[in-house]
Scaffold this motif. Structure first.
Motif, PDB file in Angstrom:
ATOM      1  N   LEU A  62      -7.988  -3.238  11.283  1.00 18.91           N
ATOM      2  CA  LEU A  62      -7.487  -3.630  12.497  1.00 18.91           C
ATOM      3  C   LEU A  62      -7.055  -2.863  13.486  1.00 18.91           C
ATOM      4  CD1 LEU A  62      -5.006  -6.077  10.511  1.00 18.91           C
ATOM      5  CD2 LEU A  62      -7.003  -6.898  11.656  1.00 18.91           C
ATOM      6  N   PHE A  63      -6.616  -1.440  13.069  1.00 17.28           N
ATOM      7  CA  PHE A  63      -5.974  -0.661  14.045  1.00 17.28           C
ATOM      8  C   PHE A  63      -6.471   0.589  14.213  1.00 17.28           C
ATOM      9  CE2 PHE A  63      -2.663  -3.662  12.477  1.00 17.28           C
ATOM     10  CZ  PHE A  63      -2.183  -4.345  13.602  1.00 17.28           C
ATOM     11  N   GLY A  64      -7.777   0.863  13.576  1.00 12.99           N
ATOM     12  CA  GLY A  64      -8.432   2.072  13.878  1.00 12.99           C
ATOM     13  C   GLY A  64      -8.513   2.915  12.636  1.00 12.99           C
ATOM     14  N   ASN A  65      -9.299   4.010  12.499  1.00 14.34           N
ATOM     15  CA  ASN A  65      -9.530   4.789  11.430  1.00 14.34           C
ATOM     16  C   ASN A  65      -8.392   5.726  11.151  1.00 14.34           C
ATOM     17  OD1 ASN A  65     -11.829   3.926  10.449  1.00 14.34           O
ATOM     18  ND2 ASN A  65     -13.099   4.895  11.612  1.00 14.34           N
ATOM     19  N   LYS A  66      -8.087   5.779   9.830  1.00 14.61           N
ATOM     20  CA  LYS A  66      -7.185   6.897   9.381  1.00 14.61           C
ATOM     21  C   LYS A  66      -7.700   7.797   8.538  1.00 14.61           C
ATOM     22  CE  LYS A  66      -3.111   4.273   9.139  1.00 14.61           C
ATOM     23  NZ  LYS A  66      -3.706   2.961   8.697  1.00 14.61           N
ATOM     24  N   ASP A  67      -7.089   9.092   8.309  1.00 17.49           N
ATOM     25  CA  ASP A  67      -7.341   9.920   7.241  1.00 17.49           C
ATOM     26  C   ASP A  67      -7.760   9.110   5.743  1.00 17.49           C
ATOM     27  OD1 ASP A  67      -6.952  12.073   5.352  1.00 17.49           O
ATOM     28  OD2 ASP A  67      -6.486  13.379   6.996  1.00 17.49           O
ATOM     29  N   MET A  68      -8.595   9.548   5.165  1.00 18.38           N
ATOM     30  CA  MET A  68      -8.759   8.973   3.711  1.00 18.38           C
ATOM     31  C   MET A  68      -7.513   9.417   2.803  1.00 18.38           C
ATOM     32  SD  MET A  68     -10.461   6.478   2.381  1.00 18.38           S
ATOM     33  CE  MET A  68     -10.393   5.927   0.852  1.00 18.38           C
ATOM     34  N   GLU A  69      -7.340  10.536   2.991  1.00 17.59           N
ATOM     35  CA  GLU A  69      -6.273  11.032   2.109  1.00 17.59           C
ATOM     36  C   GLU A  69      -4.809  10.465   2.283  1.00 17.59           C
ATOM     37  OE1 GLU A  69      -5.795  12.841  -0.742  1.00 17.59           O
ATOM     38  OE2 GLU A  69      -7.961  12.560  -0.596  1.00 17.59           O
ATOM     39  N   LEU A  70      -4.616  10.122   3.753  1.00 18.06           N
ATOM     40  CA  LEU A  70      -3.368   9.739   3.995  1.00 18.06           C
ATOM     41  C   LEU A  70      -3.499   8.142   3.455  1.00 18.06           C
ATOM     42  CD1 LEU A  70      -2.472  10.741   7.642  1.00 18.06           C
ATOM     43  CD2 LEU A  70      -1.677  11.517   5.311  1.00 18.06           C
ATOM     44  N   CYS A  71      -4.685   7.613   3.649  1.00 19.27           N
ATOM     45  CA  CYS A  71      -4.587   6.033   3.159  1.00 19.27           C
ATOM     46  C   CYS A  71      -4.392   5.952   1.660  1.00 19.27           C
ATOM     47  CB  CYS A  71      -6.265   5.654   3.635  1.00 19.27           C
ATOM     48  SG  CYS A  71      -6.523   4.292   3.121  1.00 19.27           S
ATOM     49  N   LYS A  72      -4.932   7.081   0.858  1.00 20.67           N
ATOM     50  CA  LYS A  72      -4.789   7.144  -0.375  1.00 20.67           C
ATOM     51  C   LYS A  72      -3.454   7.036  -0.891  1.00 20.67           C
ATOM     52  CE  LYS A  72      -9.095   7.835  -2.907  1.00 20.67           C
ATOM     53  NZ  LYS A  72      -9.659   8.299  -3.972  1.00 20.67           N
ATOM     54  N   ARG A  73      -2.542   8.147  -0.055  1.00 18.73           N
ATOM     55  CA  ARG A  73      -1.015   8.303  -0.620  1.00 18.73           C
ATOM     56  C   ARG A  73      -0.551   7.086  -0.074  1.00 18.73           C
ATOM     57  NH1 ARG A  73       1.920  13.414   1.826  1.00 18.73           N
ATOM     58  NH2 ARG A  73       0.666  14.314   0.109  1.00 18.73           N
ATOM     59  N   LYS A  74      -0.799   6.363   1.056  1.00 21.62           N
ATOM     60  CA  LYS A  74       0.085   5.168   1.397  1.00 21.62           C
ATOM     61  C   LYS A  74      -0.308   3.773   0.349  1.00 21.62           C
ATOM     62  CE  LYS A  74       0.739   1.710   5.286  1.00 21.62           C
ATOM     63  NZ  LYS A  74       0.679   1.607   6.719  1.00 21.62           N
ATOM     64  N   SER A  75      -1.627   3.911   0.008  1.00 26.40           N
ATOM     65  CA  SER A  75      -2.112   2.929  -0.947  1.00 26.40           C
ATOM     66  C   SER A  75      -1.053   3.128  -2.190  1.00 26.40           C
ATOM     67  CB  SER A  75      -3.391   3.155  -1.655  1.00 26.40           C
ATOM     68  OG  SER A  75      -4.415   2.772  -0.235  1.00 26.40           O
ATOM     69  N   SER A  76      -1.000   4.517  -2.714  1.00 30.19           N
ATOM     70  CA  SER A  76      -0.440   4.641  -3.816  1.00 30.19           C
ATOM     71  C   SER A  76       1.204   4.331  -3.960  1.00 30.19           C
ATOM     72  CB  SER A  76      -0.402   6.364  -4.335  1.00 30.19           C
ATOM     73  OG  SER A  76       0.302   6.498  -5.302  1.00 30.19           O
ATOM     74  N   TYR A  77       1.514   4.816  -2.640  1.00 31.45           N
ATOM     75  CA  TYR A  77       3.096   4.127  -2.430  1.00 31.45           C
ATOM     76  C   TYR A  77       3.169   2.706  -2.507  1.00 31.45           C
ATOM     77  CZ  TYR A  77       7.517   3.633  -0.035  1.00 31.45           C
ATOM     78  OH  TYR A  77       8.846   3.300   0.392  1.00 31.45           O
ATOM     79  N   LEU A  78       2.267   1.957  -1.749  1.00 33.17           N
ATOM     80  CA  LEU A  78       2.320   0.587  -1.819  1.00 33.17           C
ATOM     81  C   LEU A  78       2.102  -0.199  -3.423  1.00 33.17           C
ATOM     82  CD1 LEU A  78       0.692  -0.441   1.420  1.00 33.17           C
ATOM     83  CD2 LEU A  78       3.017  -0.086   1.211  1.00 33.17           C
ATOM     84  N   ALA A  79       1.158   0.603  -4.001  1.00 36.15           N
ATOM     85  CA  ALA A  79       0.802  -0.002  -5.439  1.00 36.15           C
ATOM     86  C   ALA A  79       1.964   0.186  -6.241  1.00 36.15           C
ATOM     87  CB  ALA A  79      -0.421   0.999  -5.871  1.00 36.15           C
ATOM     88  N   ARG A  80       2.673   1.454  -6.018  1.00 41.56           N
ATOM     89  CA  ARG A  80       3.877   1.533  -6.844  1.00 41.56           C
ATOM     90  C   ARG A  80       4.980   0.466  -6.677  1.00 41.56           C
ATOM     91  NH1 ARG A  80       7.727   4.954  -3.926  1.00 41.56           N
ATOM     92  NH2 ARG A  80       9.366   3.384  -4.167  1.00 41.56           N
TER      93      ARG A  80
END
Ligand code: DP6
Length: 369
Positions: free
Chosen positions: A152-170
């Motif tokens: 929706l809003f453009g590409n992001k760094d994959m590592e940052l994306c994993k960190r955010k996913s981990s935060y949200l999954a938690r």
């Protein structure tokens, strides 16, 4: 409650995203995300899904949740709107849980308020196998939503994306935070891993070769739902008279693990892993009220595994989740003899002879349509 550093960062980023207009308004993403088995256990938490001690787990390969998310964004939509199916069929209890999870994510993903999501998920492992599915399910959802945000809003760094996913999954399930990474992951602040955090998991670097590709054969001693849920189990740690010592021992075990994972000492690895499993269950027994999730066949399997280890000198050890099933971990170099032993000497302890053979896996993967 004080806001933690990463939470603050995500909320700040969310405010910026809220001002943007999406690059596209419809699309779909598909992911498969694995389950994981903890070697040092997370048991006990504080409000906001903050763990009472740090934990380390091995990411599995075969036990995965597959998810497909179709999204539609429009200013007119008053969301989040959800159409959810599990394995193609309506499932109102999962659907309610996911909708309430999506509502908690609005602070981090404001665009959800204008989005309709059609989600279908499915597990590769049998629904009735008694395998905890929340780790793979919540991490799949979090990874999927982070990719929707990217689209929706453009590409992001994959590592940052994993960190955010981990935060949200938690926020959905504590152990799910670790499923975002392959091989092994750590969640919780612990002394020997400088980047570790209670807000998200990190990948374990520099794992010794002897642990790479480690096997996990899961004895299905009992399928179906547990008598006491994990949420209640975590809660009972608040009044468990031994909890303070338990949290200290977990930290010591984490520090010992940091050395073992680098020097490859499998027998010490097994020592800690088994001790952690028995401690987890002793915490259940010493809770008030106390309860027992092991079954007679769980205990019998433990005896047979230890006896086999004494007889052969091979590196084989067990761990338990919050249930009766037994996970047997062993290096891939012993796979032929140990798989043989498991299939011939432990099958009679399993419900309908059910054993799932799994191993260390590479972590989440995007599924190409
Ligand atoms: C015994 O992650 O299922 O598997 O955060 O309430 O969803 P919630 O709990 P959950 O607890 C897992 C406990 C465990 C140990 C572990 O995976 O570390």
């Amino acid at each position: 409650m004080t806001m933690r550093a990463y939470e603050l960062e995500l909320k700040y980023a969310a405010k910026k995203i809220a001002e943007l207009t999406p690059l596209e308004t419809t699309g779909s993403v598909s992911w498969k995300c694995p389950s994981n088995i903890a070697v040092v256990k997370y048991w006990g938490k504080y409000s906001g899904q903050i763990p009472a001690n740090s934990s380390i787990s091995m990411t599995l390969k075969e036990a995965v949740t597959k998810i497909r998310i179709d999204y539609k964004w429009s200013r007119e939509i008053k969301g989040p709107k959800l159409n959810y199916t599990f394995e193609g069929k309506e499932n109102s209890s999962f659907s309610r849980r996911i909708l309430s999870y999506l509502l908690t994510l609005v602070d981090f993903m404001p665009w959800l308020q204008h989005t309709e999501l059609t989600i279908d998920s499915a597990n590769t492992f049998p629904h009735s196998a008694g395998i905890a599915s929340s780790a793979s399910a919540m991490s799949a959802l979090a990874m999927g939503l982070c990719e929707v945000e990217e689209k929706l809003f453009g590409n992001k760094d994959m590592e940052l994306c994993k960190r955010k996913s981990s935060y949200l999954a938690r926020l959905g399930s504590g152990s799910a935070s670790r499923s975002v990474y392959g091989q092994m992951a750590i969640w919780g602040k612990t002394a020997n891993w400088a980047n570790s955090s209670e807000e998200y998991a990190i990948a374990v670097e520099d794992i010794h070769d002897s642990f790479i590709g480690m096997k996990d054969s899961i004895l299905i001693i009992e399928s179906g739902t547990k008598e006491v849920s994990s949420s209640l189990g975590h809660d009972l740690m608040k009044t468990n008279p031994y909890s303070k010592v338990r949290f200290e021992v977990a930290e010591e075990n984490m520090q010992r693990m940091s050395v073992i994972l680098r020097n490859g000492d499998i027998s010490q690895f097994i020592d800690i892993m088994e001790n952690e499993a028995l401690t987890l269950h002793s915490m259940m027994m010493t809770s008030q009220p106390g309860y027992i999730l092991m079954k007679p066949n769980t205990v019998e399997a433990i005896h047979r595994i230890r006896d086999y280890r004494r007889r052969t000198g091979l590196s084989i050890g067990f761990t338990l989740d919050a249930g009766a099933n037994v996970h047997i971990l062993y290096p891939k170099s012993h796979a032929v003899s140990i798989t043989n032993f498991i299939n011939s000497e432990l099958k009679d302890l399993c419900e309908q002879g059910k054993i799932l053979h799994d191993e260390m896996g590479p972590g989440p993967e995007r599924i190409k349509e």
